[in-house]
Design an enzyme around this catalytic site. Structure first.
Site, PDB file in Angstrom:
ATOM      1  N   LYS A 177       0.859  -1.200   0.000  1.00  0.00           N
ATOM      2  CA  LYS A 177       0.000   0.000   0.000  1.00  0.00           C
ATOM      3  C   LYS A 177       0.888   1.240   0.000  1.00  0.00           C
ATOM      4  CE  LYS A 177      -4.274   1.031   2.526  1.00  0.00           C
ATOM      5  NZ  LYS A 177      -4.865   0.897   3.866  1.00  0.00           N
TER       6      LYS A 177
HETATM    7  C1  E4P Z   1      -8.310   1.702   4.094  1.00  0.00           C
HETATM    8  O1  E4P Z   1      -7.480   1.092   3.492  1.00  0.00           O
HETATM    9  C2  E4P Z   1      -8.038   2.574   5.239  1.00  0.00           C
HETATM   10  O2  E4P Z   1      -7.167   1.847   6.063  1.00  0.00           O
HETATM   11  C3  E4P Z   1      -9.253   2.898   6.056  1.00  0.00           C
HETATM   12  O3  E4P Z   1     -10.442   2.504   5.384  1.00  0.00           O
HETATM   13  C4  E4P Z   1      -9.313   4.289   6.580  1.00  0.00           C
HETATM   14  O4  E4P Z   1     -10.508   4.469   7.305  1.00  0.00           O
HETATM   15  P1  E4P Z   1     -10.749   5.691   8.295  1.00  0.00           P
HETATM   16  O5  E4P Z   1     -10.954   6.930   7.478  1.00  0.00           O
HETATM   17  O6  E4P Z   1     -11.979   5.309   9.052  1.00  0.00           O
HETATM   18  O7  E4P Z   1      -9.527   5.791   9.158  1.00  0.00           O
END
Ligand code: E4P
Length: 217
Positions: free
Chosen positions: A83
């Site tokens: 990622k």
């Molecule tokens: C996705 O890959 C992210 O880790 C996640 O959905 C972020 O979510 P949040 O905005 O609730 O922290």
């Protein structure tokens, strides 16, 4: 639509995986910090539980370091998706890692243009953050629809991985629009099963079971 679980909590992943509804897992530095575990150790454990892609996020900010971290993360298991953030350096890293044959999830996407760039550099997944846009009174779901339309216009194979999901309604809205994947915290996925009329109906049935002394085994 594939379901990914947005967590680094092993018990939650095992619980949902046992139901057969987990197609993958996403983590980020905040979720890793919350787990209190070493990133390499906990990611390896998650990869041993789940067959599908497990997103593990780099922590460097420049492309060369992201690439080095991505290569190290990719060695953990075959199902790692590296990622990277949607910055210019992240796009460079995505391009290199994709060309080396790794799955790459480009995260922190907040606009259609960002999603277009991620597709151009060959991202496996693009992660538009719905909830964080909604928090600013913008429309996260509209972004998912715009990206779907744009990718379909040109046949981009990058999968739309709807992220920052905060409610069960977000899940069904993503499915209606045609997101390829939605990643949600375990509590949101469990909430999808709730309906007040289901509870009320079951309550009525149970009263009649008691009244008529119905037994099956
Ligand atoms: C996705 O890959 C992210 O880790 C996640 O959905 C972020 O979510 P949040 O905005 O609730 O922290």
């Amino acid at each position: 639509m594939k379901f990914f679980v947005d967590t680094a909590e092993i018990d939650d992943i095992k619980d949902l995986n046992a139901l057969g509804i987990v197609d993958g897992v996403t983590t980020n530095p905040s979720l890793i910090a919350k787990s209190g575990r070493d990133i390499l150790e906990v990611t390896k454990e998650i990869c041993s539980i789940v067959d599908g892609p497990v997103s593990a996020e780099v922590v460097a900010l420049n492309a060369d370091d992201m690439i080095a971290e991505g290569r190290k993360l990719a060695k953990i298991a075959d199902n790692i998706a590296v990622k990277v953030p949607l910055t210019w350096d992240g796009l460079k890293a995505c391009n290199v890692l994709t060309n080396e044959g790794h799955m790459v999830n480009v995260t922190l996407c907040f606009s259609a243009n960002q999603a277009l760039l991620a597709a151009k550099v060959g991202a496996t997944f693009i992660s538009p953050f719905i909830g964080r846009l909604d928090d600013l009174n913008l429309d996260g779901m509209e972004l998912i629809a715009d990206i779907r339309n744009m990718y379909d216009n040109y046949g981009f194979e990058t999968q739309i991985l709807a992220a920052s999901i905060r409610s069960a309604n977000h899940m069904s809205d993503c499915a209606a629009i045609g997101a390829d994947v939605a990643t949600a915290p375990p509590a949101v996925i469990k909430k999808m099963a709730d309906h007040v009329l289901t509870d009320k109906g079951l309550d009525g049935f149970m009263k009649d079971v008691a009244k008529a002394n119905i037994k099956i085994v």
